[in-house]
Design an enzyme around this catalytic site. Structure first.
Site, mmCIF file in Angstrom:
data_model
loop_
_atom_site.group_PDB
_atom_site.id
_atom_site.type_symbol
_atom_site.label_atom_id
_atom_site.label_comp_id
_atom_site.label_asym_id
_atom_site.label_seq_id
_atom_site.Cartn_x
_atom_site.Cartn_y
_atom_site.Cartn_z
ATOM 1 N N GLU A 14 8.649 -9.709 17.260
ATOM 2 C CA GLU A 14 7.405 -9.820 16.491
ATOM 3 C C GLU A 14 7.723 -10.241 15.064
ATOM 4 O OE1 GLU A 14 5.488 -6.009 16.644
ATOM 5 O OE2 GLU A 14 5.620 -5.920 18.831
ATOM 6 N N LYS B 63 7.870 -9.795 11.255
ATOM 7 C CA LYS B 63 7.853 -8.613 10.395
ATOM 8 C C LYS B 63 6.989 -8.979 9.188
ATOM 9 C CE LYS B 63 11.082 -5.453 8.057
ATOM 10 N NZ LYS B 63 10.038 -5.009 7.213
ATOM 11 N N ASP C 131 5.097 -8.959 5.833
ATOM 12 C CA ASP C 131 5.433 -8.363 4.543
ATOM 13 C C ASP C 131 4.159 -7.878 3.873
ATOM 14 O OD1 ASP C 131 6.860 -7.493 2.432
ATOM 15 O OD2 ASP C 131 7.291 -9.475 1.608
ATOM 16 N N TYR D 61 0.178 -3.822 15.574
ATOM 17 C CA TYR D 61 1.346 -4.103 16.411
ATOM 18 C C TYR D 61 1.916 -2.899 17.134
ATOM 19 C CZ TYR D 61 3.425 -2.555 12.017
ATOM 20 O OH TYR D 61 3.709 -1.850 10.886
ATOM 21 N N LYS E 69 16.198 -9.319 9.586
ATOM 22 C CA LYS E 69 15.629 -9.954 8.396
ATOM 23 C C LYS E 69 16.066 -11.410 8.289
ATOM 24 C CE LYS E 69 13.991 -6.455 5.705
ATOM 25 N NZ LYS E 69 14.119 -6.410 4.312
ATOM 26 N N CYS F 183 6.524 -25.035 -32.337
ATOM 27 C CA CYS F 183 6.585 -25.823 -31.113
ATOM 28 C C CYS F 183 7.896 -26.608 -31.100
ATOM 29 C CB CYS F 183 5.399 -26.786 -31.046
ATOM 30 S SG CYS F 183 5.535 -27.976 -29.701
ATOM 31 N N CYS G 19 6.937 -30.634 -31.475
ATOM 32 C CA CYS G 19 6.345 -31.272 -32.655
ATOM 33 C C CYS G 19 6.648 -30.496 -33.933
ATOM 34 C CB CYS G 19 4.834 -31.439 -32.476
ATOM 35 S SG CYS G 19 3.945 -29.876 -32.490
ATOM 36 N N CYS H 277 0.800 -24.202 -28.790
ATOM 37 C CA CYS H 277 0.978 -25.217 -29.817
ATOM 38 C C CYS H 277 -0.422 -25.775 -30.056
ATOM 39 C CB CYS H 277 1.912 -26.327 -29.338
ATOM 40 S SG CYS H 277 1.832 -27.792 -30.386
ATOM 41 N N CYS I 217 0.558 -33.306 -30.770
ATOM 42 C CA CYS I 217 1.892 -32.973 -30.240
ATOM 43 C C CYS I 217 2.222 -33.935 -29.089
ATOM 44 C CB CYS I 217 1.909 -31.532 -29.757
ATOM 45 S SG CYS I 217 3.407 -31.101 -28.853
HETATM 46 S S1 IVH Z 1 7.430 -1.556 14.094
HETATM 47 C C1 IVH Z 1 9.447 2.369 14.706
HETATM 48 N N1 IVH Z 1 6.543 -4.009 13.903
HETATM 49 O O1 IVH Z 1 8.208 -3.257 8.616
HETATM 50 C C2 IVH Z 1 8.504 1.253 14.573
HETATM 51 N N2 IVH Z 1 6.975 -2.816 11.902
HETATM 52 O O2 IVH Z 1 10.827 -0.955 8.543
HETATM 53 C C3 IVH Z 1 8.493 0.729 13.200
HETATM 54 N N3 IVH Z 1 6.449 -4.082 9.845
HETATM 55 O O3 IVH Z 1 7.470 -0.256 7.403
HETATM 56 C C4 IVH Z 1 7.510 -0.284 12.917
HETATM 57 N N4 IVH Z 1 5.755 -5.900 10.858
HETATM 58 O O4 IVH Z 1 5.432 -1.469 8.041
HETATM 59 C C5 IVH Z 1 6.942 -2.912 13.232
HETATM 60 N N5 IVH Z 1 5.734 -6.196 13.861
HETATM 61 C C6 IVH Z 1 6.113 -5.102 13.215
HETATM 62 C C7 IVH Z 1 6.109 -5.023 11.814
HETATM 63 C C8 IVH Z 1 6.554 -3.870 11.181
HETATM 64 C C9 IVH Z 1 5.959 -5.310 9.694
HETATM 65 C C10 IVH Z 1 6.826 -3.209 8.736
HETATM 66 C C11 IVH Z 1 6.459 -1.784 8.929
HETATM 67 C C12 IVH Z 1 7.685 -0.995 8.558
HETATM 68 C C13 IVH Z 1 8.721 -2.018 8.270
HETATM 69 C C14 IVH Z 1 9.926 -1.756 9.157
#
Ligand code: IVH
Length: 673
Positions: A113, A115, A117, A230, A319, A413, A416, A431, A436
């Site tokens: 999946e 991740k 942010d 998720y 990551k 500036c 100029c 400025c 200028c």
């Molecule tokens: S699973 C044990 N799935 O990433 C299950 N986490 O450290 C843990 N996050 O704080 C979460 N996308 O907030 C999971 N598809 C995803 C995610 C996800 C983002 C975040 C989550 C967690 C951090 C993982």
């Protein structure tokens, strides 16, 4: 059907159509039909407020501001994950968990999946209704942000969202998701904040965090928050499949927003492949993703593996290579913008950030530099996200050796030599010298650029050269260039000069809103300029507008209004306009056939009650065909209330505000006198 039944039906239908729109991106009814349903619900609820329920779509941002957020204990720990940063780490994880498996060699399948942010949200549903939403907090106790989460359009207030679904709602369900702001919406949000002179958000995650922690849900409702769900945390009275893949499908069937980018991976090699693909495509995705979350598909098996410290063994955060790296700040360069803002720019020891060599990064402004105590010679963290310009996050003071130098804001500036000004209440330093050369170069570049006059063959280099050698003293000089003088310049052969002059000539035909953008008035860009021309019809009419007239326009705030009147009041700008006029630029919008039929242009209507012989959507279409606009609620900006029989609260509000009230016949007369 009883009134109550009709209300339930309307709510279900509206919730379903919102879901089609916001979650599936596949609406099945038109906006007008949707508005009709919504209006009917609003009208019924206004007449019978005692029948309003919390899951009504009208109640998303209905709650009162809070004094503080309540604490809530999660029904199970909200865990985080172990990280790894490359494919080797992925295989190492598989090795590490082998001895906890019933058979160390057994074949495993996975789900990969994105991740996201963003920020974790823990959502509780009782009997299918969204009853509680919390932040992660410390994993055991979070904060109750239910009223803010309710404002997210894709968050289901009731499941299943599709009334025809064969997935009944469970008595009790807690799911986990991530709240975030899409990148395009983030840019828009910051553009709006710039216009309102509010501090800009550093990145989408901070903006989402700030929005979720507003005490007033009305504010949150204006922020473009989005959600992906998720994970299932706990449930009761419902059968849940064993695999993560099927759970994802189930969440989707209930109507939760689930990312379309979740992948089933039969082997670890497939996960590795998905990872490589993501690294390549991550900057083209409209939300920030900082890696993949790899989950063992068989969830009971995953859970049986237990924990390594606090991290569950059954999943791994893989990551992406950092888009954030540390490098040396060699120097600070000052750039002058077309408005005269002196912008500090970091000159960095070049580093590679996900495939791109970064040499410069923005330092935002001098207040920011002082606040973070960034010094020349510092090791600094630099971040690149999406296509946004890289920026300096901050210094690493521990790596200092004493040779670092404090950065002083310039007093003059650098281009100029004139003293700078620092307007009270503003972070920027300016400025203020209209002559200028650097500012002029920026203004010329902007004038000829794509959103403005789009002059072919006129680039940044040409702008800089023509200003430097004195062929251009103000922006209007673009239209007075001498062919012979251009031909005398190095590298300007006949063909190039003719192309350039031809491009300049052609630009005289650009519509006045493009010319207006090119003038570079503060806050008047590609959103505001067309609005102004539509309203006033031309540059001269705009120049004559008062601040009050400008502020009456929807979308124009006091700062923009002042910027416009100030710009047109300056004699040097008036002279510039006359110079453009003599060159033959287009000041007035052409009146097209369509516009002449727009007898209602610029007028805003609200419709209420039952109209004789016309439904409300038809009345709306009628107004829109004649150039008018229809909104849902009566305000000071409403020009007319179109009222039929049984008009309710809108009628009284219009009367209270002094908004003129029309019958359908009056409206028809306005259009065909
Ligand atoms: S699973 C044990 N799935 O990433 C299950 N986490 O450290 C843990 N996050 O704080 C979460 N996308 O907030 C999971 N598809 C995803 C995610 C996800 C983002 C975040 C989550 C967690 C951090 C993982």
């Amino acid at each position: 059907m009883t009134l109550k039944e009709r209300l339930t039906q309307l709510r279900d239908e509206i919730n379903y159509h919102r879901y089609r729109y916001y979650v599936l991106n596949a609406p099945v009814i038109s906006d007008a039909e949707f508005d009709r349903l919504y209006q009917e619900l609003v009208d019924l609820e206004t007449a019978h407020p005692e029948l309003i329920t919390p899951d009504s779509p009208t109640q998303r941002a209905g709650a009162e501001p809070l004094d503080a957020f309540e604490k809530v204990t999660h029904p199970a720990p909200i865990l985080s994950l172990a990280n790894t940063f490359d494919v080797a780490g992925l295989y190492a994880w598989r090795k590490r968990i082998a001895r906890y498996l019933p058979d160390p060699e057994m074949a495993l399948d996975y789900v990969a999946e994105p991740k996201f942010d963003g920020l974790t949200a823990v959502l509780t549903y009782r009997d299918g209704r969204f009853t509680l939403g919390a932040t992660r907090g410390n994993g055991e106790v979070g904060e109750n942000v239910t009223q803010n989460l309710r404002t997210i359009p894709s968050l289901p207030l009731k499941i299943p969202v599709d009334p025809a679904s064969d997935r009944p709602s469970p008595p009790y369900l807690v799911v986990r998701g991530e709240v975030f702001i899409p990148l395009d919406k983030f840019e828009e949000l910051n553009a709006r904040r710039l216009e309102e002179e509010k501090p800009l958000y550093m990145n989408p995650r901070n903006a989402a965090a700030g929005s979720l922690r507003q005490l007033d849900p009305q504010i949150t409702a204006q922020r473009p928050l989005s959600l992906f769900v998720y994970d299932l945390i706990v449930w009761d009275g419902v059968d849940i499949p064993d695999t993560q893949w099927e759970r994802i499908q189930l969440l989707r069937q209930w109507g939760f927003p689930v990312s379309p980018d979740v992948r089933y991976c039969p082997t670890l090699e497939d996960v590795a492949r998905a990872y490589e693909e993501w690294i390549e495509k991550r900057n083209r995705i409209n939300y920030e993703v900082d890696g993949l979350v790899v989950k063992i598909n068989n969830q009971p098996l995953a859970a049986s593996l237990g924990f390594a410290g606090k991290d569950p063994r059954g999943a791994l955060a893989l990551k992406f290579p950092a888009q954030e790296k540390t490098t040396k700040l060699r120097d600070v360069q000052v750039n002058v913008g077309r408005t005269g803002v002196l912008a500090p720019t970091a000159v960095l020891e070049p580093i590679e950030l996900s495939g791109v060599i970064v040499r410069h990064a923005t330092l935002h402004n001098y207040d920011e530099i002082a606040r973070k105590d960034i010094r020349i010679g510092d090791s600094v963290t630099v971040k690149r996200a999406g296509d946004v310009i890289p920026y300096v996050i901050g210094p690493i003071p521990d790596l200092r050796d004493g040779s670092e130098r404090v950065i002083e804001p310039p007093t003059h500036c650098p281009f100029c030599g004139e003293p700078v000004i620092h307007p009270p209440g503003e972070v920027a330093i300016y400025c203020d010298n209209p002559a200028c050369p650097e500012q002029l170069t920026r203004r010329v570049e902007y004038f000829v650029s794509r959103p403005a006059m789009d002059i072919d063959g006129f680039g940044a280099k040409t702008a800089a050269l023509l200003v430097e050698i004195g062929l251009i003293h103000d922006v209007a000089d673009i239209y007075y260039l001498d062919r012979e003088k251009l031909l005398a310049l190095e590298g300007f052969q006949e063909k190039k000069v003719d192309n350039l002059l031809h491009g300049i000539e052609a630009s005289k035909e650009r519509p006045p809103h493009r010319f207006l953008i090119g003038l570079g008035i503060r806050y008047v860009g590609s959103v505001v300029a067309p609005l102004l021309i539509q309203e006033f019809g031309g540059i001269d009419e705009l120049a004559a507008a008062t601040q009050a007239q400008l502020e009456e326009i929807e979308g124009i705030g006091p700062n923009t209004a002042v910027a416009i009147t100030t710009w047109f009041s300056l004699p040097r700008n008036r002279e510039l306009l006359e110079k453009f006029r003599r060159a033959g630029l287009c000041f007035k919008a052409e009146i097209t056939a369509r516009e002449t039929a727009d007898t209602l242009a610029g007028l805003t209507f609200v419709i209420t009650g039952t109209l004789p012989g016309m439904t409300r959507p038809e009345a709306r279409a009628f107004i829109e065909q004649h150039g008018g606009k229809v909104t849902n609620s009566v305000s000071k900006k409403t020009n007319y209330l179109l009222a039929g029989e049984k008009a309710g609260s809108k009628l009284s509000k219009a009367k209270a505000l002094g908004v003129p009230i029309l019958a359908l016949a009056d409206l028809q007369k306005m259009v065909r006198p």
